[in-house]
Design an enzyme around this catalytic site. Structure first.
Site, PDB file in Angstrom:
ATOM      1  N   TYR A 157      31.566  34.069  44.268  1.00 21.07           N
ATOM      2  CA  TYR A 157      30.235  34.652  44.441  1.00 21.07           C
ATOM      3  C   TYR A 157      29.126  33.890  43.723  1.00 21.07           C
ATOM      4  CZ  TYR A 157      32.615  38.669  46.457  1.00 21.07           C
ATOM      5  OH  TYR A 157      33.387  39.484  47.256  1.00 21.07           O
ATOM      6  N   ASP A 196      39.940  42.117  35.219  1.00 17.27           N
ATOM      7  CA  ASP A 196      40.033  40.806  35.875  1.00 17.27           C
ATOM      8  C   ASP A 196      40.127  39.712  34.821  1.00 17.27           C
ATOM      9  OD1 ASP A 196      40.207  39.117  38.067  1.00 17.27           O
ATOM     10  OD2 ASP A 196      38.038  38.830  38.190  1.00 17.27           O
ATOM     11  N   ASN A 254      38.580  33.521  32.897  1.00 15.32           N
ATOM     12  CA  ASN A 254      37.570  34.390  32.302  1.00 15.32           C
ATOM     13  C   ASN A 254      37.720  34.508  30.784  1.00 15.32           C
ATOM     14  OD1 ASN A 254      36.220  34.937  34.671  1.00 15.32           O
ATOM     15  ND2 ASN A 254      37.445  36.753  35.148  1.00 15.32           N
TER      16      ASN A 254
END
Length: 584
Positions: free
Chosen positions: A282, A433, A438
């Site tokens: 995204y 997530d 991350n």
């Protein structure tokens, strides 16, 4: 031997025969079983009925039709009686006899037919009681959408009423006002059931129950409609036709209108020095001076990298969530729960228009080296909108970072576990997530970091490694005014990854834990991602470790199965020499 004549002689043989005859006659008394004639009486009382219920009870669940007849109550309970058979002959079997047909009785003569109305009432009461015991009403209110049931927060009736009232306020109403959490007394707790026909049934306990029931019944249709559409993360942004989430997004970012990319990025660096450092489905990530800028498109009609663009309300949630986690960095608001591990958001801006020339150059340079999987930014429309997250530079992600030794691996785990524990205590936070892209790592020379968990200060040994957690797109948080979450049930492809892949399996485990209802608090999801990180560290071969170190990691992963949250996990013996606890 003979007896004298005239005397009363007693013949011993006759006496012996007479004795045997008496014994034989006594032995011929046998026990036989026959049906006792029916009596005009009702079923026994509770004790016997309880036994029937345990062994032969017929369920009275809705939808089953029961034929009420005598066999329902007499089967398996034939009465017996004991009788003496005078003509009993051992060794002989009596010929079987066919049952005679019942004798005809005159009309109105004989035993009247039994009335089982009392029994029917009794079993209905028993079944109603057992169904209540086996299926207790949930403590949290629920709503049903089709065949899926989701947890409804305890204050939802008040929230929905405020939402309905807010429909007349116009676009200036802010998100926190719409979803303001009311203060309810414990005496007014109840159960709501909203069916697909927009009917509302309620059961309340407390002095104000009558007023509450009347209030809910009058707005049943509107509440039913609201429930089916209540989700900030829903793809339908028109929950309120007059509510414009873009205006709220601009307000949170401190803007009255969108800015140009050049105006935003030039505050942090010379535009010609901008470099792309990463990408996601995204958005794109650029380095601007000492900051990292994540650029996410939204509200456009075209697909972005093959996916539908995010809506303004979805970005609004992520923006509010990022700002809420900023509060954990030690300001005056949250002094009982503090940690430095969540990436600091320095600024937020809404931009529109095409990419700046310097950004396009940086994108193309990245593409030459790494073969970008994203669409070229020139494909965006001229009026495309973006949100720019300006954050501190946290270093390299775990996927590309090279750990030196087992102590650094343990330092990574203790910092992530401690951060999740603090966020759970402060905001019921779940990342949902936390894959190796991350988690950012850097060596900043800091030997310890300070955490505060429920008022207890924790000095965490880092071995010079500092971890930062990023990307809260899928996260869930309770800000105290609203619950922010992304409804992952709307993205079934997320759970269809390759079988055996660690990350894909973690998504599927999360779905099992949450039962595909993502608004609720399920801190076990944080534990699942800790287990994922242990698996990643076991797979990485680029740092020094022994077989004993690997056994410790596997043992820690196994013990994580018994923990329900990161808060429970942080006290595991795996971290015993890394954490020193003291009063804050």
């Amino acid at each position: 031997m003979s007896s004298r004549a005239g005397d009363k002689a007693v013949d011993p043989w006759s006496q012996l025969i007479a004795t045997e005859s008496d014994e034989q006659q006594q032995q011929e008394t046998a026990i036989v079983y026959r049906r006792k004639p029916p009596q005009n009486e009702t079923l026994p009382t509770t004790k016997r009925a309880s036994s029937i219920r345990k062994n032969n009870r017929v369920s009275l669940a809705p939808g089953k039709r029961i034929s009420w007849n005598r066999s329902l109550f007499t089967r398996g309970r034939t009465s017996i009686a004991v009788a003496v058979c005078d003509n009993y002959v051992p060794g002989k079997e009596k010929p079987t006899r066919k049952n005679r047909p019942p004798l005809a009785r005159a009309k109105g003569v004989g035993v009247p037919p039994q009335n089982y109305e009392k029994e029917r009432t009794y079993f209905q009461e028993v079944d109603a009681f057992e169904l209540l015991e086996e299926s207790p009403s949930p403590q949290n209110k629920t709503w049903v959408m089709g065949t899926k049931q989701c947890v409804l927060p305890s204050h939802i009736s008040t929230v929905l009423n405020k939402w309905l009232q807010n429909r007349s306020r116009g676009p200036s109403a802010s998100l926190s006002k719409v979803l303001e959490t009311p203060q309810l007394s414990r005496d007014s707790v109840g159960v709501l059931d909203f069916s697909s026909q927009n009917k509302c049934s309620s059961s309340f306990i407390g002095s104000s129950s009558a007023n509450r029931i009347e209030e809910i019944e009058t707005t049943a249709e509107d509440l039913g409609f609201a429930i089916r559409n209540l989700s900030l993360s829903s793809q339908d942004s028109g929950l309120d036709e007059r509510w414009d989430p873009l205006l709220d997004l601009l307000k949170v970012c401190g803007q009255s209108s969108p800015s140009a990319f050049s105006d935003v990025l030039s505050q942090y660096c010379d535009l010609q020095s901008i470099a792309k450092v990463g990408e996601g489905t995204y958005g794109e990530v650029f380095i601007a001076g000492g900051t990292v800028c994540k650029v996410v498109p939204f509200d456009g009609d075209s697909l972005v990298n093959g996916e539908v663009q995010k809506k303004a309300e979805e970005l609004l949630e992520e923006v509010m969530l990022s700002l809420t986690l900023n509060d954990l960095r030690g300001n005056n608001t949250h002094i009982h729960n503090v940690c430095p591990t969540f990436i600091q958001t320095l600024s937020l801006r809404v931009c529109d228009g095409v990419y700046d020339d310097a950004m396009i150059r940086a994108w193309e340079e990245w593409d030459k080296k790494h073969f970008s999987e994203n669409d070229h930014p020139t494909e965006f429309a001229e009026k495309q909108r973006f949100v720019v997250f300006v954050q501190e530079h946290g270093g390299q992600d775990l996927e590309s970072f090279v750990l030196l030794n087992f102590n650094e691996a343990r330092s990574l785990l203790v910092q992530v576990t401690g951060a999740l524990a603090v966020a759970e205590a402060a905001f019921e936070f779940e990342h949902r997530d936390l894959h190796w892209g991350n988690i950012l790592l850097s060596r900043k020379g800091s030997e310890t970091l300070d955490f505060i968990l429920d008022g207890k200060k924790m000095h965490v040994k880092t071995y010079g490694l500092v971890a930062s957690i990023i990307d809260f797109t899928l996260s869930r948080i309770n800000t105290g005014e609203s619950i922010l979450f992304l409804d992952l049930s709307l993205d079934p492809a997320l759970f269809e990854g390759p079988k055996g892949d660690i990350q894909s399996e973690t998504y599927r485990k999360m779905k099992q834990v949450t039962e595909d209802c993502w608004e609720g608090s399920f801190p076990k999801t944080n534990v699942l991602w800790l287990q994922y990180l242990v698996d990643i560290l076991l797979q990485k071969k680029d740092y020094d470790r022994t077989s004993r170190d690997e056994r410790e990691l596997r043992s820690f992963k196994k013990r994580l199965n018994g923990y329900k949250s990161a808060k429970e996990s942080v006290v595991d013996s795996f971290f015993s020499d890394l954490i020193v606890v003291s009063d804050a």
